[in-house]
Design a protein around this motif. Structure first.
Motif, PDB file in Angstrom:
ATOM      1  N   PRO A  78       8.793  -0.738 -16.216  1.00  0.00           N
ATOM      2  CA  PRO A  78       7.494  -0.285 -16.712  1.00  0.00           C
ATOM      3  C   PRO A  78       6.955   0.901 -15.920  1.00  0.00           C
ATOM      4  O   PRO A  78       7.443   1.220 -14.838  1.00  0.00           O
ATOM      5  CB  PRO A  78       6.600  -1.512 -16.497  1.00  0.00           C
ATOM      6  N   ALA A  79       5.914   1.536 -16.489  1.00  0.00           N
ATOM      7  CA  ALA A  79       5.295   2.706 -15.856  1.00  0.00           C
ATOM      8  C   ALA A  79       4.260   2.255 -14.841  1.00  0.00           C
ATOM      9  O   ALA A  79       3.046   2.383 -15.022  1.00  0.00           O
ATOM     10  CB  ALA A  79       4.668   3.613 -16.909  1.00  0.00           C
ATOM     11  N   VAL A  80       4.763   1.704 -13.743  1.00  0.00           N
ATOM     12  CA  VAL A  80       3.929   1.221 -12.633  1.00  0.00           C
ATOM     13  C   VAL A  80       4.483   1.820 -11.355  1.00  0.00           C
ATOM     14  O   VAL A  80       5.681   1.672 -11.058  1.00  0.00           O
ATOM     15  CB  VAL A  80       3.959  -0.319 -12.541  1.00  0.00           C
ATOM     16  N   PHE A  81       3.631   2.511 -10.601  1.00  0.00           N
ATOM     17  CA  PHE A  81       4.080   3.191  -9.389  1.00  0.00           C
ATOM     18  C   PHE A  81       3.113   2.877  -8.251  1.00  0.00           C
ATOM     19  O   PHE A  81       1.918   2.658  -8.468  1.00  0.00           O
ATOM     20  CB  PHE A  81       4.117   4.710  -9.614  1.00  0.00           C
ATOM     21  N   ASN A  82       3.631   2.880  -7.035  1.00  0.00           N
ATOM     22  CA  ASN A  82       2.768   2.683  -5.876  1.00  0.00           C
ATOM     23  C   ASN A  82       1.705   3.778  -5.827  1.00  0.00           C
ATOM     24  O   ASN A  82       2.003   4.962  -6.077  1.00  0.00           O
ATOM     25  CB  ASN A  82       3.593   2.693  -4.592  1.00  0.00           C
ATOM     26  N   ASP A  83       0.487   3.379  -5.534  1.00  0.00           N
ATOM     27  CA  ASP A  83      -0.622   4.330  -5.497  1.00  0.00           C
ATOM     28  C   ASP A  83      -0.608   5.070  -4.158  1.00  0.00           C
ATOM     29  O   ASP A  83      -1.160   4.607  -3.156  1.00  0.00           O
ATOM     30  CB  ASP A  83      -1.951   3.594  -5.682  1.00  0.00           C
ATOM     31  N   THR A  84       0.055   6.217  -4.145  1.00  0.00           N
ATOM     32  CA  THR A  84       0.124   7.062  -2.952  1.00  0.00           C
ATOM     33  C   THR A  84      -0.393   8.442  -3.307  1.00  0.00           C
ATOM     34  O   THR A  84      -0.469   8.818  -4.491  1.00  0.00           O
ATOM     35  CB  THR A  84       1.568   7.183  -2.431  1.00  0.00           C
ATOM     36  N   ALA A  85      -0.717   9.214  -2.285  1.00  0.00           N
ATOM     37  CA  ALA A  85      -1.201  10.577  -2.523  1.00  0.00           C
ATOM     38  C   ALA A  85      -0.142  11.399  -3.227  1.00  0.00           C
ATOM     39  O   ALA A  85      -0.452  12.210  -4.122  1.00  0.00           O
ATOM     40  CB  ALA A  85      -1.590  11.220  -1.194  1.00  0.00           C
ATOM     41  N   ALA A  86       1.126  11.217  -2.857  1.00  0.00           N
ATOM     42  CA  ALA A  86       2.210  11.984  -3.468  1.00  0.00           C
ATOM     43  C   ALA A  86       2.341  11.656  -4.952  1.00  0.00           C
ATOM     44  O   ALA A  86       2.527  12.551  -5.783  1.00  0.00           O
ATOM     45  CB  ALA A  86       3.521  11.718  -2.739  1.00  0.00           C
ATOM     46  N   MET A  87       2.233  10.356  -5.296  1.00  0.00           N
ATOM     47  CA  MET A  87       2.368   9.983  -6.707  1.00  0.00           C
ATOM     48  C   MET A  87       1.159  10.435  -7.509  1.00  0.00           C
ATOM     49  O   MET A  87       1.297  10.826  -8.675  1.00  0.00           O
ATOM     50  CB  MET A  87       2.547   8.470  -6.831  1.00  0.00           C
ATOM     51  N   ARG A  88      -0.011  10.413  -6.917  1.00  0.00           N
ATOM     52  CA  ARG A  88      -1.186  10.936  -7.636  1.00  0.00           C
ATOM     53  C   ARG A  88      -1.018  12.425  -7.920  1.00  0.00           C
ATOM     54  O   ARG A  88      -1.360  12.898  -9.004  1.00  0.00           O
ATOM     55  CB  ARG A  88      -2.453  10.685  -6.819  1.00  0.00           C
ATOM     56  N   ALA A  89      -0.503  13.157  -6.957  1.00  0.00           N
ATOM     57  CA  ALA A  89      -0.315  14.591  -7.158  1.00  0.00           C
ATOM     58  C   ALA A  89       0.703  14.850  -8.258  1.00  0.00           C
ATOM     59  O   ALA A  89       0.598  15.830  -9.005  1.00  0.00           O
ATOM     60  CB  ALA A  89       0.137  15.247  -5.857  1.00  0.00           C
ATOM     61  N   LEU A  90       1.686  13.966  -8.385  1.00  0.00           N
ATOM     62  CA  LEU A  90       2.728  14.152  -9.386  1.00  0.00           C
ATOM     63  C   LEU A  90       2.273  13.728 -10.775  1.00  0.00           C
ATOM     64  O   LEU A  90       2.573  14.400 -11.768  1.00  0.00           O
ATOM     65  CB  LEU A  90       3.959  13.336  -8.992  1.00  0.00           C
ATOM     66  N   LEU A  91       1.517  12.624 -10.863  1.00  0.00           N
ATOM     67  CA  LEU A  91       1.229  12.008 -12.153  1.00  0.00           C
ATOM     68  C   LEU A  91      -0.175  12.249 -12.686  1.00  0.00           C
ATOM     69  O   LEU A  91      -0.398  12.191 -13.894  1.00  0.00           O
ATOM     70  CB  LEU A  91       1.441  10.493 -12.054  1.00  0.00           C
TER      71      LEU A  91
END
Length: 317
Positions: free
Chosen positions: A110-123
């Protein structure tokens, strides 16, 4: 219910697919309540994209096993969709807040990712297009080295679904791809995806690593494991197709055990045996039919396969 525009479905790289305007992105955590009627309750920490009226707690429809990838109290970036097609108006879709569905797409299932600064910047930014960077290949290769299986899944799909960017495997990528394909801790979808694309894109002159990896997967996995992890079927199917195309990737004993799996896998195991040595196929199929441990649907399929095989042999003689 609010009508929204319909967009034709197509297989897209995940970063492109996740930009769809119908998808809502939230930062959330699971409170630990049991999944009831296929619904997982999340506490919304932040509304990042899409529906601005998301309540503080949302029930999201999930697939079996999705909750196993989410830890209680951890923060995640979660994509869902509440859009459904109207049956009597084929080109119309409506929002159904009572049927929010956790997003599953290729590379994010599923479309579930750890909430990190890097993932926020990407998504999070709707107009972020990292794939347009001249250094995107390095970005994806680095992503494939992640310790997070969800990110390896994402970047493997970016690699596989952007053939213009990644037209062939370079020598220094062989060990990276081999390691992912043979790693049982990675998601089967990522392993299968890289195996298939790697087999197609490894140029002549580089070792047939994908054949060795397919053989390793087939040998180290057994049919009963597919009942515990249904996603493995995709990986075994891909491995058997490689074994069909590259005889010798696997041995007869290993291929014979896959005659006792589901019919699509049994069929490819039989054809891989034929490619390895035509004389091996018929006795192996007969043995699987006579084996009481072979699932009934597979035995029925193999009986039909045997009739077709005998007819083909008779015509040849």
């Amino acid at each position: 219910m609010t009508a929204v525009p319909t967009v034709a479905a197509e297989l897209q790289p995940p970063l492109q697919a996740l930009r769809h305007p119908n998808y809502t992105l939230i930062a959330a955590e699971w409170l630990g309540r049991p999944v009831t009627d296929g619904r997982l309750t999340l506490r919304v920490i932040e509304r990042l994209r899409g529906d601005p009226n998301v309540p503080d707690e949302v029930d999201i429809l999930v697939q079996v096993g999705d909750e196993a990838l989410i830890e209680v109290g951890a923060r995640y970036l979660v994509f869902y969709s509440d859009v459904e097609r109207v049956s009597f108006k084929p080109r119309t879709e409506v929002r159904r807040p009572d049927r929010r569905k956790l997003l599953h797409i290729d590379g994010a299932g599923p479309a579930v990712f750890n909430d990190t600064a890097a993932m926020r910047a990407l998504l999070n930014p709707i107009l972020a297009y990292p794939e347009e960077s001249p250094h995107y290949r390095e970005v994806v290769v680095q992503g494939l080295r992640s310790d997070d299986p969800s990110l390896v899944d994402l970047w493997s799909a970016e690699w596989a679904l952007r053939p213009a960017t990644f037209p062939e495997v370079s020598p220094d990528e062989v060990e990276l791809l081999r390691g992912i394909v043979e790693d049982p801790d990675q998601r089967p979808s990522a392993r299968a995806r890289l195996l298939v694309a790697g087999a197609e894109r490894t140029p002549p002159g580089i070792e047939s690593w994908f054949a060795n990896s397919a053989g390793s997967v087939l040998a180290s996995t057994n049919p009963p494991q597919l009942f515990e992890n249904t996603g493995l079927s995709q990986l075994i199917y891909a491995s058997l197709r490689v074994a069909r195309d590259y005889p010798g990737a696997s041995n007869a004993q290993t291929l014979e055990k896959w005659l006792r799996a589901a019919p699509p896998l049994a069929e490819n195991a039989a054809l891989a045996l034929r490619a390895l040595n035509p004389d091996l196929e018929r006795p192996a199929v007969v043995s699987a039919i006579d084996d009481a441990n072979t699932p009934a649907p597979t035995r029925e399929f193999l009986a039909d396969h045997l009739r077709r095989l005998d007819l083909a042999i008779k015509r040849m003689n």
